[in-house]
Design a protein around this motif. Sequence first.
Motif, PDB file in Angstrom:
ATOM      1  N   ALA A 151       0.856  -1.182   0.000  1.00 25.55           N
ATOM      2  CA  ALA A 151       0.000   0.000   0.000  1.00 25.55           C
ATOM      3  C   ALA A 151       0.895   1.237   0.000  1.00 25.55           C
ATOM      4  CB  ALA A 151      -0.903  -0.003   1.227  1.00 25.55           C
ATOM      5  N   PRO A 152       0.416   2.368  -0.536  1.00 29.03           N
ATOM      6  CA  PRO A 152       1.265   3.562  -0.629  1.00 29.03           C
ATOM      7  C   PRO A 152       1.951   3.955   0.673  1.00 29.03           C
ATOM      8  CG  PRO A 152      -0.706   3.887  -1.930  1.00 29.03           C
ATOM      9  CD  PRO A 152      -0.885   2.569  -1.215  1.00 29.03           C
ATOM     10  N   ALA A 153       1.218   3.992   1.767  1.00 31.30           N
ATOM     11  CA  ALA A 153       1.816   4.409   3.042  1.00 31.30           C
ATOM     12  C   ALA A 153       2.847   3.395   3.532  1.00 31.30           C
ATOM     13  CB  ALA A 153       0.730   4.606   4.097  1.00 31.30           C
ATOM     14  N   GLU A 154       2.589   2.092   3.283  1.00 29.91           N
ATOM     15  CA  GLU A 154       3.561   1.064   3.657  1.00 29.91           C
ATOM     16  C   GLU A 154       4.848   1.231   2.861  1.00 29.91           C
ATOM     17  OE1 GLU A 154       0.700  -2.750   4.824  1.00 29.91           O
ATOM     18  OE2 GLU A 154       1.510  -2.564   2.798  1.00 29.91           O
ATOM     19  N   ARG A 155       4.703   1.446   1.573  1.00 28.54           N
ATOM     20  CA  ARG A 155       5.881   1.590   0.715  1.00 28.54           C
ATOM     21  C   ARG A 155       6.704   2.796   1.143  1.00 28.54           C
ATOM     22  NH1 ARG A 155       5.960   0.785  -5.821  1.00 28.54           N
ATOM     23  NH2 ARG A 155       8.189   1.195  -6.138  1.00 28.54           N
ATOM     24  N   LEU A 156       6.017   3.892   1.411  1.00 30.56           N
ATOM     25  CA  LEU A 156       6.704   5.107   1.826  1.00 30.56           C
ATOM     26  C   LEU A 156       7.472   4.888   3.128  1.00 30.56           C
ATOM     27  CD1 LEU A 156       6.553   8.242   0.795  1.00 30.56           C
ATOM     28  CD2 LEU A 156       5.373   8.524   2.961  1.00 30.56           C
ATOM     29  N   ALA A 157       6.813   4.299   4.115  1.00 31.06           N
ATOM     30  CA  ALA A 157       7.449   4.084   5.408  1.00 31.06           C
ATOM     31  C   ALA A 157       8.648   3.154   5.288  1.00 31.06           C
ATOM     32  CB  ALA A 157       6.429   3.509   6.398  1.00 31.06           C
ATOM     33  N   ALA A 203       5.940   0.160   8.604  1.00 31.80           N
ATOM     34  CA  ALA A 203       7.222  -0.297   8.070  1.00 31.80           C
ATOM     35  C   ALA A 203       7.469  -1.763   8.401  1.00 31.80           C
ATOM     36  CB  ALA A 203       8.353   0.568   8.619  1.00 31.80           C
ATOM     37  N   SER A 204       7.072  -2.174   9.606  1.00 28.09           N
ATOM     38  CA  SER A 204       7.252  -3.567  10.007  1.00 28.09           C
ATOM     39  C   SER A 204       6.429  -4.508   9.142  1.00 28.09           C
ATOM     40  CB  SER A 204       6.872  -3.728  11.484  1.00 28.09           C
ATOM     41  OG  SER A 204       7.005  -5.073  11.887  1.00 28.09           O
ATOM     42  N   ARG A 205       5.190  -4.123   8.879  1.00 26.15           N
ATOM     43  CA  ARG A 205       4.316  -4.933   8.031  1.00 26.15           C
ATOM     44  C   ARG A 205       4.879  -5.022   6.608  1.00 26.15           C
ATOM     45  NH1 ARG A 205      -0.134  -2.798   9.527  1.00 26.15           N
ATOM     46  NH2 ARG A 205      -0.471  -1.285   7.853  1.00 26.15           N
ATOM     47  N   ARG A 230       8.020  -4.705   5.787  1.00 23.98           N
ATOM     48  CA  ARG A 230       9.244  -5.494   5.841  1.00 23.98           C
ATOM     49  C   ARG A 230       8.939  -6.991   5.801  1.00 23.98           C
ATOM     50  NH1 ARG A 230      10.773  -3.767  10.571  1.00 23.98           N
ATOM     51  NH2 ARG A 230      11.305  -1.730   9.693  1.00 23.98           N
ATOM     52  N   ARG A 231       7.909  -7.409   6.521  1.00 20.29           N
ATOM     53  CA  ARG A 231       7.542  -8.834   6.520  1.00 20.29           C
ATOM     54  C   ARG A 231       7.100  -9.271   5.130  1.00 20.29           C
ATOM     55  NH1 ARG A 231       5.126  -7.404  11.485  1.00 20.29           N
ATOM     56  NH2 ARG A 231       3.063  -7.275  10.521  1.00 20.29           N
ATOM     57  N   ARG A 232       6.355  -8.408   4.434  1.00 18.84           N
ATOM     58  CA  ARG A 232       5.889  -8.760   3.093  1.00 18.84           C
ATOM     59  C   ARG A 232       7.040  -8.793   2.095  1.00 18.84           C
ATOM     60  NH1 ARG A 232       0.643  -5.983   0.897  1.00 18.84           N
ATOM     61  NH2 ARG A 232       0.850  -7.823  -0.422  1.00 18.84           N
ATOM     62  N   VAL A 233       7.965  -7.845   2.239  1.00 15.59           N
ATOM     63  CA  VAL A 233       9.083  -7.760   1.296  1.00 15.59           C
ATOM     64  C   VAL A 233      10.041  -8.931   1.486  1.00 15.59           C
ATOM     65  CG1 VAL A 233      11.156  -6.427   0.719  1.00 15.59           C
ATOM     66  CG2 VAL A 233       8.953  -5.277   0.985  1.00 15.59           C
TER      67      VAL A 233
END
Length: 294
Positions: free
Chosen positions: A120-126, A155-157, A159-162
């Motif tokens: 999601a945009p905010a996740e990617r940004l963080a 950011a943690s979420r 990171r887990r997905r990445v």
Amino acid sequence: MNTPSLLAQQFELERPRLLAMAYRMLGSLSEAEDAVQESWLRLSGSDAGSIENLGGWLTTVIARVCLNMLRARKSRREESLEASVFEAERGGEGGIDPEQEMELADSVGLALLVVLEQLAPAERLAFVLHDIFAVPFEEIAPIVERSPAATRQLASRARRRVRGKAHMRDANLTANREVVDAFLSATRTGNFEALLTVLDPEVVFRLDSPVVHADVPNEIHGATALAGLIVKRGQVAQACRVVLVNGSVGIVIAPYGRLFGVLDFTIKEGKITGITGITDPAHLSQLHLALLDD
């Protein structure tokens, strides 16, 4: 007091960093350059004399511009490989050199760019700001309109997905990766005999695509026929990287870091017995892609 000339010089010193940030947040060199240009317009129209920390101010601006651009996207890129090749032949989108963009994608990590597209945009940004550029959560929080604690969770979420850590416990992962690495290496070099060593003699290839391709049948049976087609189409392998696909070792096809397709493998006793090529955007969007540790 900042004169227009001095301000422009200061901005040019910041430009490489801003472009690097924007490219990782947007995954497109042309869009990243647009974001950097928008940041300059905002700076040149501001009261520059009141800015105490120009680097921090520009980081906030470029992040907000990129976030708005990410949110404005109505759908994931559904750009075909043929369209990418056509764009390269005519000199790239918006004057962007396609070779320059491919080199940039390689330097950043082509697989990383593909995986970031799932966020999601905010996740990617963080994730990009904190994990790649070490921006504190306290500075990211106002940009994504969340508390520092909630931003840390974003950011943690991400990171887990990445990273796909939950999938790394598969006992067959290492062995299967060796097979897929060997397949990709043979594909890149056009080594017909090496392909035959990793393909089961009765291997079946199936193409999951909404488009009928005259030069790629929807189904191919047998190692000899499949290896022959792979050697013929081997140039595609330069845009391929090994990743986790739904927890198993697979390959993404991503020219310029833009997802075109996925190869999903069935491997038994060290041989590839089945390959499914997925290019249907609806099916691609349902896959979970993650990076493999080197």
